[in-house]
Design a protein around this motif. Structure first.
Motif, PDB file in Angstrom:
ATOM      1  N   ARG A   6       0.825  -1.196   0.000  1.00 22.40           N
ATOM      2  CA  ARG A   6       0.000   0.000   0.000  1.00 22.40           C
ATOM      3  C   ARG A   6       0.863   1.251   0.000  1.00 22.40           C
ATOM      4  N   GLN A   7       0.466   2.154  -0.844  1.00 21.49           N
ATOM      5  CA  GLN A   7       1.231   3.390  -0.951  1.00 21.49           C
ATOM      6  C   GLN A   7       0.824   4.326   0.179  1.00 21.49           C
ATOM      7  N   GLU A  37       2.335  14.571  -7.599  1.00 20.87           N
ATOM      8  CA  GLU A  37       2.086  13.442  -8.488  1.00 20.87           C
ATOM      9  C   GLU A  37       3.131  13.376  -9.594  1.00 20.87           C
ATOM     10  N   ALA A  78      13.602   5.237 -11.231  1.00 21.03           N
ATOM     11  CA  ALA A  78      13.781   3.901 -10.666  1.00 21.03           C
ATOM     12  C   ALA A  78      13.739   2.827 -11.747  1.00 21.03           C
ATOM     13  N   GLN A  79      13.233   3.203 -12.915  1.00 12.42           N
ATOM     14  CA  GLN A  79      13.229   2.253 -14.023  1.00 12.42           C
ATOM     15  C   GLN A  79      14.488   2.380 -14.867  1.00 12.42           C
ATOM     16  N   ILE A 131      15.677   7.257  -4.472  1.00 15.44           N
ATOM     17  CA  ILE A 131      14.905   6.030  -4.599  1.00 15.44           C
ATOM     18  C   ILE A 131      14.816   5.313  -3.258  1.00 15.44           C
ATOM     19  N   ASN A 173      11.359   4.797  -1.398  1.00 18.94           N
ATOM     20  CA  ASN A 173      10.930   3.421  -1.256  1.00 18.94           C
ATOM     21  C   ASN A 173      10.666   3.052   0.195  1.00 18.94           C
ATOM     22  N   LYS A 185       7.545   4.262   1.128  1.00 15.78           N
ATOM     23  CA  LYS A 185       6.477   3.843   0.220  1.00 15.78           C
ATOM     24  C   LYS A 185       5.814   5.027  -0.472  1.00 15.78           C
ATOM     25  N   ILE A 194       5.457   3.445  -5.866  1.00 22.02           N
ATOM     26  CA  ILE A 194       5.065   2.052  -5.918  1.00 22.02           C
ATOM     27  C   ILE A 194       6.323   1.218  -6.018  1.00 22.02           C
ATOM     28  N   GLY A 195       6.375   0.189  -5.198  1.00 22.02           N
ATOM     29  CA  GLY A 195       7.614  -0.565  -5.055  1.00 22.02           C
ATOM     30  C   GLY A 195       8.095  -1.235  -6.314  1.00 22.02           C
ATOM     31  N   PRO A 209       8.634  -1.593 -10.317  1.00 24.80           N
ATOM     32  CA  PRO A 209       8.654  -0.906 -11.604  1.00 24.80           C
ATOM     33  C   PRO A 209       7.571  -1.479 -12.508  1.00 24.80           C
ATOM     34  N   LEU A 210       6.776  -0.660 -13.087  1.00 26.51           N
ATOM     35  CA  LEU A 210       5.696  -1.130 -13.941  1.00 26.51           C
ATOM     36  C   LEU A 210       5.879  -0.562 -15.340  1.00 26.51           C
TER      37      LEU A 210
END
Lengths: 211, 211
Positions: free
Chosen positions: B139-140, B148, B158-159, B197, B201, B204, B207-208, B210-211
Motif C-alpha cells: 500500500r502506498q 504526483e 527507478a526504471q 529512490i 521506497n 512507500k 510504488i515498489g 517498476p511497472l
DNA sequence: TAAGCAATCACCCAAAATGGGTGATTTTGT
DNA sequence: ACAAAATCACCCATTTTGGGTGATTGCTTA
C-alpha cells in the motif's frame, strides 16, 4: 444509517445490474451511477459515498488513477474494484493505489453483499484467490540467463546506483561491475540500463521491488 | 509412496515438535532434521525431499537464500516456510525466492497436515492472513511530500531511464525533468538518484515495483 | 584433462548524463 | 488573488556510461 454507494462502470448492463441488485438491499443506498471517473470525482462531495464500486478499465482516467484521487478527496470511503480477475498487474496496482477490495463481475447478490459488508466491517475484503494471484505475480522465474552476480548487479542498477557505488557495495572494482554490465547487455541484447531493467522485469529475472 | 520431508529449524523444540507430529502421519516420512541450511544443502541429494519445512531466521545462510538454492538443486521439491507472521518483508522475499507456502509456528497437527497436503496437491498453500499481509505491505502511503508529477518522475528514474528518455515519455522538455529532479532532491534532502529512490521506497512514496 | 563459464580486474576513448546554480512563464487550485 | 505546481532555458564542471580489447583465476563438467 444506510450506506451510500456510487458505481463507476462504463458498461451500462453491468452498471445498471449492480445498481438494481444493490437497491434491493435494505442497508444500502445507491446514490449515483457514473460511466467515468471524471464525472464521479466532480460530484464526490455531494454524493459523499461510503462505498465506491469502481471498474478498472474506464474511458479517460482509469480506475487506478481514479482510486488515488478518490482516496485523496474522501479518505474514509472504501473503493471496491469491480474486476474480472484477468489482469494481475492491474489488480496489484489498484491495491497499491488504496483499493479496499474486490468484487468479481459475475458475482451473485449474496456474494456482493458479503463483500461489501466485509469491507464496511473493516475486514480486508480480499478474496484468497486475488491475494494469491497478486502474490503469485511476484514469483521469480527460475530460467534466467543471468548469473547470480549479474542479477545482483542489475538489481543494484534498478536501485539507481552508479557503477562506482555498486562496486563499493559489492567490494569489487568498478571495472568488474562494468564487465558484468557488458555481459548483461549482451545476454539481454540491450544497450542501456532502462532496457535491461525492462527486459529483466518483464521476465521476472529480478525481484520487482528494491529491498 | 510416502512423502519425504526434511525440517530446517534452529529451535530444537520446534524442530523436534514438528518432527514428532509429522511422524504420526501415515503418508509422511521425516527423513532428516537440520538446524542450518548449509548442512541440509549438502545432504539434499541423498535426502531427496518432497517437502522442506524451512525457518526464515537461521544462523548462517537464512531461509530465503536457502530457499533459492534448494529450488535450484531440486526444483520439484516444495519449500514451506515456518513463520510466526511477524515480518511481512521477509515473507514477501521468501515468496519471491520460490517458497511454496507457509506453516504458522503454533499450528496444530490438522492444520499442518492440511497445509502440506494442499502444497502437495499443487494448490497455493497460503493463508488469507499471509496474503493480506504481503499485499498490505505494498500500500502506498498517502502523506508523500512529492507531487504526483514528481512521483511519476522518480518512478521513471527507478526504471533506469535517463532524463532525456523520461522527457520523451512524458512529452515535456528535458529541462523540466531536471527541475522536477532538483525539487525531489530538495524535498527528500538527497543529492543522488540512488538516495532518492531509497528514501522514497522506504517510505512507500513510490510504488515498489517498476511497472 | 580440456573446454567453458563465472568472476575478477585494467586501460582506451568519446558521448551522454548528472548535479547545482539562477532565472523565467503559465496553469491550477483554493 | 495567492500559492503551489508544472513548464522551460542556459550556465558550468564532473561523473557516468557504453563499447572495445584484452587478461587471470577458479570451478565444473563433458
Amino acid at each position: 444509517m444506510r450506506k451510500r454507494i456510487i458505481i463507476i462502470e462504463d458498461n451500462s448492463s453491468i452498471r445498471e445490474g449492480f445498481s438494481a441488485v444493490l437497491d434491493t438491499v435494505e442497508s444500502y443506498e445507491v446514490v449515483n451511477l457514473y460511466d467515468n471517473c471524471e464525472d464521479a470525482l466532480s460530484n464526490i462531495d455531494k454524493d459523499n459515498p461510503d462505498i465506491v464500486l469502481m471498474d478498472i478499465e474506464l474511458p479517460g482516467m482509469d480506475g487506478i488513477a481514479g482510486t488515488v484521487r478518490m482516496k485523496k478527496q474522501i479518505p474514509n470511503c472504501i473503493v471496491l474494484i469491480i474486476t474480472v480477475l484477468e489482469d494481475s498487474e492491474k489488480v496489484f496496482r489498484s491495491l497499491c493505489a488504496g483499493a479496499g477490495g474486490y468484487i468479481v463481475k459475475n458475482s451473485n447478490l449474496s456474494e456482493i453483499v458479503q463483500n461489501i459488508d466485509e469491507a464496511l466491517a473493516g475486514g480486508a475484503p480480499m478474496s484468497l484467490s486475488i491475494a494469491k494471484m497478486v502474490v503469485q505475480s511476484f514469483r521469480q522465474q527460475q530460467d534466467s540467463p543471468l548469473t547470480e552476480r549479474e542479477t545482483e548487479v542489475l538489481q543494484s542498477i534498478a536501485q539507481g546506483k552508479s557503477y562506482s557505488k555498486i562496486a563499493l557495495d559489492l567490494f569489487v572494482s568498478k571495472e568488474t561491475i562494468r564487465t558484468h554490465i557488458k555481459n548483461i547487455y549482451r545476454k539481454l541484447e540491450v544497450s542501456s540500463k532502462a532496457d535491461a531493467i525492462k527486459i529483466a522485469n518483464s521476465n521476472k529475472w529480478v525481484i520487482g521491488r528494491p529491498l
